[in-house]
Scaffold this active site. Structure first.
Site, short mmCIF file in Angstrom:
data_model
loop_
_atom_site.label_atom_id
_atom_site.label_comp_id
_atom_site.label_asym_id
_atom_site.label_seq_id
_atom_site.Cartn_x
_atom_site.Cartn_y
_atom_site.Cartn_z
N ASN A 1 92.58 -21.64 -19.67
CA ASN A 1 93.25 -23.03 -20.17
C ASN A 1 94.19 -22.91 -21.39
O ASN A 1 94.82 -23.76 -21.68
CB ASN A 1 92.07 -23.95 -20.25
N ARG B 1 88.86 -29.44 -26.75
CA ARG B 1 89.45 -30.85 -26.55
C ARG B 1 90.40 -30.86 -25.19
O ARG B 1 90.45 -29.75 -24.52
CB ARG B 1 90.39 -31.48 -27.67
N ASP C 1 91.06 -16.06 -30.44
CA ASP C 1 92.29 -16.15 -30.34
C ASP C 1 92.94 -15.54 -29.03
O ASP C 1 92.61 -14.30 -29.02
CB ASP C 1 93.18 -15.97 -31.56
N TYR D 1 108.59 -22.89 -23.10
CA TYR D 1 107.59 -23.54 -22.15
C TYR D 1 107.69 -23.12 -20.77
O TYR D 1 106.65 -22.93 -20.05
CB TYR D 1 107.30 -25.06 -22.75
N LYS E 1 105.26 -20.95 -18.25
CA LYS E 1 104.40 -21.54 -17.23
C LYS E 1 104.95 -20.95 -15.92
O LYS E 1 103.93 -20.74 -14.93
CB LYS E 1 104.64 -23.01 -17.01
#
Length: 258
Positions: A95, A21, A68, A163, A167
């Site tokens: 992604n 998605r 995974d 997070y 990144k």
């Protein structure tokens, strides 16, 4: 030069992680429209089945594989099996990623920290390593990592040190791999989106205590759409970006201007 033709991906195969998605699915659609054969992967079979059906209805050539990305052996096994079967993956879109609930650093438990780093950074490395090996052997390939503006700034008002760190690490991983592999004709670039109109971001965006400050700090005063990231991924995956490696392209609605 036929400039538009530089965006074409006819005859190439793209493997996209986290493609059930959102950004991953839109990227699969974008690359398929440019002529690529698509392999989508993810951890949810139902999402993958739905995504594959949506792509096939459009006439795209697509396969779906459970993966995974935090499983090193499984990731390597899939890359090796595809190569052994004669499926040459020319493009990797790394992604797959997760966010986590707003958690103050002093209250964050080990499991939350480890999970976000494991998916967003370590999983991306496993994917790049597994597919990159085969690209290096063929001396051809394009890898795109999907990072975040959070790799450059510390978001507010939410607390998400795990997070942000994941990144930032991903962006430096991208640059490091690009430097190692450039002379063997494997390019590695990344995108750094702002808040994207996807299920993952919209859970938080529904809270005005978050959405208000987000928009206050966004010059364009809006979230971006996953298709806007997908078109950037297409550019980076294609020969249109042949002079780029180690670049992180901001798709941030101007957020990092200020």
């Amino acid at each position: 030069m036929d400039y538009l033709n530089q965006f074409r991906l006819d005859g190439r195969t793209a493997f996209i992680t986290g493609a059930g998605r959102g950004i991953g699915l839109c990227t699969a659609d974008a690359l398929a429209q440019a002529g690529a054969n698509i392999i989508i992967s993810g951890i949810d079979q139902a999402d993958l089945d739905t995504a594959a059906d949506q792509l096939r209805v459009k006439g795209h050539n697509v396969r779906a594989m459970l993966l995974d990305v935090t499983n090193s052996a499984a990731t390597t096994e899939i890359a090796d099996k595809l190569a052994g079967d004669g499926t040459m993956v020319d493009i990797l879109i790394a992604n797959a990623g997760i966010a986590w609930a707003d958690t103050k650093a002093e209250d964050m438990d080990d499991a939350a920290w480890a999970k976000v780093l494991d998916v967003n950074l370590t999983g991306a490395f496993y994917s790049c390593r597994a597919f990159g090996r085969h690209m290096l052997q063929r001396r051809r390939g394009s890898i795109v990592t999907v990072g975040s503006m959070s790799g450059f700034i510390s978001n507010k008002p939410q607390n998400q040190v795990h997070y942000n760190a994941s990144k930032a690490g991903l962006h430096h991983l991208t640059k490091s791999l690009a430097g190692e592999w450039a002379d063997r004709n494997v390019r590695v670039n990344g995108v750094a989106p702002t808040y994207v109109n996807t299920v993952m971001s919209n859970v938080t965006a529904q809270d005005p205590d978050y959405f208000g400050p987000w928009m206050e700090n966004t010059p364009m005063k809006r979230m971006i759409e996953p298709e806007e990231v997908a078109t950037t991924n297409l550019f980076l995956a294609s020969d249109a970006s042949s002079g780029l490696t180690g670049s992180i392209v901001m798709v941030d609605a101007g957020y990092t201007i200020w």
